[in-house]
Write a protein that holds these residues in place. Sequence first.
Motif: not given
Length: 399
Positions: A161-164, A187-189, A181-183
């Motif tokens: 759900t974060v990277i999409t 940022l990369l994902g 780490f989530c940010m």
Amino acid sequence: MDRPKYPRIHSYGSMSSARSDDDMTVHSQLFPYPKKMIVEREILYEEEHPPFQPLLATSKIFGKSRFTCLLVMYIVFYIAYLLSGALVFSALETPLENQVLLDVIRAKQEFTLKYPTVIVDDLETLLDEVVRASSRGVSASRNVTGGPNWSFGQSLFFSSTVITTIGYGHVTPLSKPGKLFCMVYALLGIPLTLVLLSALVERLLLPATSLLRCLNAALGHLYRPFTIRLVHLTIIVMILVVFFLLIPAAVFDSLEPDWDYLDSFYYCFISLTTIGLGDYIPGDYPYQPYRPLYKVAATFYLIVGLTFLMLTLTVFYDIPQLNLSTVFSSMKLDEDPEKMRLSGSGVMGPGYGIGGLMMRDDYHHHDQRRSVVQIRPHLDDSPSPEDTTPVHARDIRVH
């Protein structure tokens, strides 16, 4: 011995205006290769009313200042759309919100009457802690039986759900290292996800373009390219609705005890459109069997569904008459080589950018018309019984 001649009808093509009395260049819509043909008969049909072209229509109405005028009008419309949405949601949701508030007040009053020794301030403090924990993804109601929020299956679902960019918000990092780490992870994902979805869409465009080519071969002698594109888009949209909304909604309806079919369909739509409100989350029922596996399957569904949604949007925006973004652009597509290259709309380029079907309605030049012509090929173009070239490609094969 000379090969026999077979007269053929080229039923769908556009002719260049610069032609002599005895020949013309036919640009096939199936394969965009110009081919010299000898005309046996003149034009049988001309279409004097081309499909709606937003760029031409707005230019005639507003003139040179059309970009500014249209942008201002669009901003006004957008603000009105937001205000109308606020009014509708307020009218629909306020009564239910008031009813829920009355139910909570009544429940608190009944609790204090049943347990008069409980101090009201202590009860309010407890409720504040419960609400605060719930807002951070920790449920105080049967939390142990519901399973941990950061098991592998739950963490994988959260990562997806974060990277999409869906971001349900029902579970969030609680620690400062987790937030950092989530940010970095997002940022990369997010770019990696966009690259993956673009690559998958590019592969899916191959069968989608084959379908468009089949539709053109079957209907090209009856309908204009715009109509065939609409039929093609309708088929793609129906596949999206049936296989990624209706059927998954029925599956979620059967797996989630607290959901009905409307709730399930609502979840599928909100998820695939990346709105991600977070009010419905699959696998959060306290006694959900095989919860980690269920979360992994839901993650796979989201990625595949987003891919097909991007394919649908690609097919939609490739239809010039439906791509309203050109209305607000101060530069035409054919004046920007980079946009022309990316959209695959060059003279020899495909319609969808990769091996696609070139079926573009070009009415920018008034000397071009759709025509049905009887053509007689050159002597060396007549097919023989041994010729295995497809029938729809014989008129435009290149020697």
